[in-house]
Each structure stands twice: as C-alpha cells, then as structure tokens.
Design an enzyme around this catalytic site. Structure first.
Site, mmCIF file in Angstrom:
data_model
loop_
_atom_site.group_PDB
_atom_site.id
_atom_site.type_symbol
_atom_site.label_atom_id
_atom_site.label_comp_id
_atom_site.label_asym_id
_atom_site.label_seq_id
_atom_site.Cartn_x
_atom_site.Cartn_y
_atom_site.Cartn_z
ATOM 1 N N ILE A 70 34.221 38.555 42.483
ATOM 2 C CA ILE A 70 33.955 38.533 41.033
ATOM 3 C C ILE A 70 34.018 37.104 40.506
ATOM 4 O O ILE A 70 33.209 36.680 39.686
ATOM 5 C CB ILE A 70 34.966 39.454 40.310
ATOM 6 C CG1 ILE A 70 34.689 40.914 40.688
ATOM 7 C CG2 ILE A 70 34.937 39.236 38.808
ATOM 8 C CD1 ILE A 70 35.750 41.891 40.225
ATOM 9 N N TYR A 188 49.837 47.965 41.937
ATOM 10 C CA TYR A 188 48.588 47.365 41.448
ATOM 11 C C TYR A 188 48.300 47.889 40.048
ATOM 12 O O TYR A 188 47.955 47.133 39.137
ATOM 13 C CB TYR A 188 47.433 47.719 42.390
ATOM 14 C CG TYR A 188 46.122 47.059 42.075
ATOM 15 C CD1 TYR A 188 45.177 47.704 41.280
ATOM 16 C CD2 TYR A 188 45.824 45.793 42.557
ATOM 17 C CE1 TYR A 188 43.961 47.112 40.989
ATOM 18 C CE2 TYR A 188 44.600 45.190 42.269
ATOM 19 C CZ TYR A 188 43.680 45.856 41.482
ATOM 20 O OH TYR A 188 42.466 45.266 41.191
HETATM 21 N N1 NAD Z 1 36.951 44.572 43.749
HETATM 22 C C1 NAD Z 1 37.337 45.499 42.875
HETATM 23 O O1 NAD Z 1 37.135 46.718 43.046
HETATM 24 C C2 NAD Z 1 38.023 45.083 41.609
HETATM 25 C C3 NAD Z 1 37.943 45.948 40.510
HETATM 26 C C4 NAD Z 1 38.598 45.577 39.325
HETATM 27 C C5 NAD Z 1 39.274 44.376 39.242
HETATM 28 N N2 NAD Z 1 39.328 43.576 40.322
HETATM 29 C C6 NAD Z 1 40.058 42.310 40.173
HETATM 30 O O2 NAD Z 1 39.103 41.248 40.193
HETATM 31 C C7 NAD Z 1 39.753 40.018 40.593
HETATM 32 C C8 NAD Z 1 38.936 39.356 41.686
HETATM 33 O O3 NAD Z 1 38.966 40.249 42.782
HETATM 34 P P1 NAD Z 1 37.721 40.405 43.774
HETATM 35 O O4 NAD Z 1 37.424 41.848 43.873
HETATM 36 O O5 NAD Z 1 36.653 39.435 43.423
HETATM 37 O O6 NAD Z 1 38.459 39.982 45.120
HETATM 38 P P2 NAD Z 1 38.075 38.941 46.245
HETATM 39 O O7 NAD Z 1 39.153 39.109 47.271
HETATM 40 O O8 NAD Z 1 36.665 39.063 46.634
HETATM 41 O O9 NAD Z 1 38.248 37.520 45.509
HETATM 42 C C9 NAD Z 1 39.524 37.142 45.052
HETATM 43 C C10 NAD Z 1 39.567 35.630 45.014
HETATM 44 O O10 NAD Z 1 40.850 35.264 44.521
HETATM 45 C C11 NAD Z 1 41.389 34.278 45.394
HETATM 46 N N3 NAD Z 1 42.852 34.327 45.359
HETATM 47 C C12 NAD Z 1 43.654 35.314 45.801
HETATM 48 N N4 NAD Z 1 44.949 34.964 45.645
HETATM 49 C C13 NAD Z 1 44.947 33.722 45.092
HETATM 50 C C14 NAD Z 1 45.957 32.813 44.701
HETATM 51 N N5 NAD Z 1 47.265 33.082 44.897
HETATM 52 N N6 NAD Z 1 45.586 31.636 44.158
HETATM 53 C C15 NAD Z 1 44.288 31.332 43.988
HETATM 54 N N7 NAD Z 1 43.264 32.137 44.361
HETATM 55 C C16 NAD Z 1 43.617 33.315 44.900
HETATM 56 C C17 NAD Z 1 40.840 34.631 46.767
HETATM 57 O O11 NAD Z 1 40.905 33.504 47.617
HETATM 58 C C18 NAD Z 1 39.405 35.018 46.410
HETATM 59 O O12 NAD Z 1 38.560 33.888 46.350
HETATM 60 C C19 NAD Z 1 41.168 40.434 41.033
HETATM 61 O O13 NAD Z 1 42.087 40.180 39.979
HETATM 62 C C20 NAD Z 1 41.050 41.959 41.245
HETATM 63 O O14 NAD Z 1 42.276 42.625 41.060
HETATM 64 C C21 NAD Z 1 38.708 43.856 41.501
HETATM 65 C C1 LIG Z 2 41.797 51.472 46.274
HETATM 66 C C2 LIG Z 2 40.776 50.517 45.670
HETATM 67 C C3 LIG Z 2 41.403 49.683 44.624
HETATM 68 C C4 LIG Z 2 40.404 48.822 43.902
HETATM 69 C C5 LIG Z 2 41.130 48.137 42.797
HETATM 70 C C6 LIG Z 2 40.184 47.800 41.674
HETATM 71 O O1 LIG Z 2 40.870 47.141 40.639
HETATM 72 C C7 LIG Z 2 39.439 48.984 41.150
HETATM 73 C C8 LIG Z 2 39.995 49.980 40.421
HETATM 74 C C9 LIG Z 2 39.010 50.999 40.003
HETATM 75 C C10 LIG Z 2 39.210 52.158 39.464
HETATM 76 C C11 LIG Z 2 40.464 52.690 39.023
HETATM 77 C C12 LIG Z 2 40.394 53.967 38.575
HETATM 78 C C13 LIG Z 2 41.564 54.618 38.003
HETATM 79 C C14 LIG Z 2 41.368 55.894 37.649
HETATM 80 C C15 LIG Z 2 42.491 56.646 37.014
HETATM 81 O O2 LIG Z 2 42.503 56.508 35.612
HETATM 82 C C16 LIG Z 2 42.394 58.134 37.331
HETATM 83 O O3 LIG Z 2 43.505 58.721 36.762
HETATM 84 C C17 LIG Z 2 41.090 58.705 36.792
HETATM 85 C C18 LIG Z 2 41.022 60.210 37.015
HETATM 86 C C19 LIG Z 2 39.579 60.609 37.282
HETATM 87 C C20 LIG Z 2 38.755 60.782 36.030
HETATM 88 O O4 LIG Z 2 37.784 61.516 36.093
HETATM 89 O O5 LIG Z 2 39.089 60.228 34.958
#
Ligand code: NAD
Ligand SMILES: CCCCC[C@H](O)/C=C/C=C\C=C\C=C\[C@@H](O)[C@@H](O)CCCC(=O)O
Length: 301
Positions: A70, A188
């Site tokens: 992201i 998380y």
């Molecule tokens: N992928 C998903 O499903 C998802 C969904 C919702 C939110 N997020 C959030 O989005 C953000 C980015 O995640 P992503 O999915 O792009 O993951 P990713 O692993 O592809 O990228 C994460 C980046 O953060 C860097 N990073 C990790 N720890 C670090 C630290 N201590 N210092 C500096 N850099 C660091 C990594 O090196 C990497 O470049 C995170 O906060 C994650 O929780 C991800």
């Molecule tokens: C295991 C993968 C983790 C990815 C982490 C990233 O941040 C993504 C999170 C994405 C979705 C989270 C969803 C949470 C859903 C809850 O609210 C659940 O209670 C929803 C119930 C289902 C519904 O129909 O609402």
C-alpha cells in the site's frame, strides 16, 4: 471570487473538493477558469478541479512503509499528483531514500528532519508502515500503533502552525479490522482500533487547539500485498481460525493497492476531511461495497 455560469454562480474552490457544473461539453469544463461555459444541459461532476492531476503541486509528503504494498502505491499516487515524497522504510536491501524503523523515535525524527530539510517543510504524512503477526504481538503493537503515535507526534514539530509549521494533513493507515473485529487477529484488531481512536482524537485536538493539521484514517479491507500472503503462518495461537478468515476474505473480496491509494488521495486532497474514517471495500459486480465514511455515536449534545 465567483465564476459566472449560465446556470448561476459557482464559488471558485478555495478548498479542494467536488464541483458540480452544468455544461454541455466536458471539454468546456476542462479548464473552467478560462473556458466560457456554453449552454448547460448536462450535469458534470468535476471531481476536483481541472488541475486535479497536479492537485499536490508544491506539497511535500513523507510515507512510512513506502517500499512495497500500500505504501508504494500511496507514494506513486502522491507523485502522480505533483507532490514530492520522502520514502521511509527499513531493511538494508529495501532502502530507497531513508532507512527508518518506525519503532525507533530517533529514526523517525531523522527521517522527518531530512524530508523537511530536503523539501523545505512537510505538508503530508502517511503513517502506513505495519505488520501482521499474532505470534509477535508485542512487535505489532510497537510498529502498528506506537509507530503511528511516534510519527504523528514527531511530525507535529514540523507541521503544527502553533510551533511555526504550515499545517497540512496526516493520514494513518488502520484497517477494516480497526472498525470490526477479526477473530483470528485480536491484537491486530486492537492496535487498528487504537489507530482509529488515536487519529479521531488528534483530529479533535487539532481543531480545538488550532494546529492547522487534518488527521484522517484509512481503513482498507483485504488488500493484495506481502502482508496478506502466508496468512496461516501469521495467526499465532489463532491458526485454527484460518478457515473462518478465508471465509471473510471470500465475503469481502480483495482490493488492489491502487484502490487504496485512490482513497488515500481523497483524504489528502479534500480539505474538508478531518477526523474522517474511510472504509475501503471492493465494489462487487452489483456495484455494492466501495468506499464509505464511518460514523460514530456522539455523546456530547
Ligand atoms: N494488506 C492488507 O490486507 C491490509 C488491509 C488493511 C490495512 N493494511 C495495513 O496497510 C499498511 C501497509 O501494509 P501492506 O499490506 O502494504 O503490507 P506490506 O508488508 O506489503 O508493506 C508494509 C511495508 O511496511 C514496512 N515496514 C514494516 N515494519 C516497518 C517498520 N518497523 N519500520 C518501517 N517500515 C516498516 C515494510 O518493510 C513494507 O515495506 C499496514 O499498516 C497494514 O496493517 C493492510
Ligand atoms: C488475516 C488477514 C488479515 C489482513 C489484515 C488487513 O488489515 C485486512 C483486514 C480486512 C478485513 C477485516 C474484516 C473484519 C471484519 C469484522 O468486522 C467481522 O466481524 C465482519 C463480520 C462479517 C460481516 O458480514 O460483516
């Protein structure tokens, strides 16, 4: 300053935002400031104004966790829209511009200082770095929540109008798990709920104190990134809930990083957005899902 159109006066956007024009030809709206709008017959949503592609000209941004996923997409869209961007990430083989571990206050301070010195100030901060590993939950708290608190507090020293800054916007990346619980990822979920609450409180503090900084939070659902790979190995003591998690993924679908970056851009460029929690969901074939701003109960009448 008002722009006269056949259908009435339209305020010039002193703030970035959507402007509704009635005009017969989208081309005529391409650059409304110089183009006479002819016979109005169609409603055209001119999202942002015609110079939106350079909406961030002159703005300086810092993105943590910018090397992949992201954060990389956020960096790209900020660059595409005219901003200068400092990329802060960690790991010897992944450093592009500045090696910064967001667990280290010194690293963040050095990264922000270099960005401010290189670009001449900071306007945009995207606290995006984060990990998923319920087996390393203390590290998740340290990176995903404390890293965002440290980044936000240290950025105030550069951005706060009360201390010589010029204001700006801070967008923190939380997750849909910051709005609803992920049963297989309780810590998380906790840290992402923390990011949402912290950001909303900072937005209120900024308004009350006059920091001149907008604070918003991005809550994507599942996104195809490195974090989203090898999930069974990241659930720690909750790995028995892997199937239920997969069912949630199938229920919500999986976003592309570009969809998340587009949502980020709205929070950065729309100056009416402060304290906003933007849920980013895939849009299904029936047009269901998509992005929505989450509202919360208010108790102060
Ligand atoms: N992928 C998903 O499903 C998802 C969904 C919702 C939110 N997020 C959030 O989005 C953000 C980015 O995640 P992503 O999915 O792009 O993951 P990713 O692993 O592809 O990228 C994460 C980046 O953060 C860097 N990073 C990790 N720890 C670090 C630290 N201590 N210092 C500096 N850099 C660091 C990594 O090196 C990497 O470049 C995170 O906060 C994650 O929780 C991800
Ligand atoms: C295991 C993968 C983790 C990815 C982490 C990233 O941040 C993504 C999170 C994405 C979705 C989270 C969803 C949470 C859903 C809850 O609210 C659940 O209670 C929803 C119930 C289902 C519904 O129909 O609402």
């Amino acid at each position: 300053m008002l722009y006269q159109t056949p259908s009435g006066k339209v305020p010039l956007p002193t703030k970035q935002g959507h402007i509704f024009f009635t005009c017969t030809d989208i081309e005529c709206c391409r650059d409304w400031r110089t183009t006479e709008i002819r016979d109005p017959t169609a409603e055209v949503l001119l999202s942002q104004y015609p110079t939106a592609e350079m909406a961030l000209n002159g703005k300086n941004a810092v993105v943590t966790g910018a090397v992949m996923g992201i954060g990389k997409a956020i960096t790209e869209i900020l660059l595409q829209n005219g901003a200068k961007v400092a990329l802060l990430d960690y790991g010897e083989d992944k450093v592009f511009f500045m090696n910064c571990d967001v667990e280290s206050e010194e690293d963040i301070k050095a990264g922000l200082k270099k960005a401010a010195e290189t670009f001449g100030g900071i306007d945009i901060l995207c606290n995006n770095a984060g990990i998923l590993n319920e087996g390393l939950w203390e590290k998740m708290v340290s990176i995903n929540l404390m890293g965002i608190i440290k980044g936000s507090y240290l950025a105030l020293e550069h951005m706060n109008k009360l201390t010589g800054g010029r204001g700006g916007v801070i967008v923190n990346t939380a997750s849909m798990a910051g709005i609803g619980p992920l049963p297989s990822c309780p810590v998380y979920t906790a840290v992402k709920h923390g990011v949402v609450g912290f950001t909303r409180a900072m937005a209120a503090a900024s308004t009350l104190s006059g920091y001149g900084i907008r604070f918003n939070v991005l809550c994507p659902a599942f996104v195809q990134t490195d974090l989203f790979s090898n999930i069974p190995k990241k659930l720690g003591r909750f790995s028995e809930l892997c199937l239920e998690t997969q069912q949630l993924v199938e229920h919500f679908g999986v976003l592309d990083v570009s969809e998340v970056a587009e949502a980020l851009l709205e929070l950065v460029t729309d100056e009416t957005k402060n304290g906003q929690v933007l849920l980013v969901l895939p849009t299904d074939e029936d047009g269901k899902g998509g992005n929505s701003y989450i509202s919360f109960p208010t108790y102060v009448q």
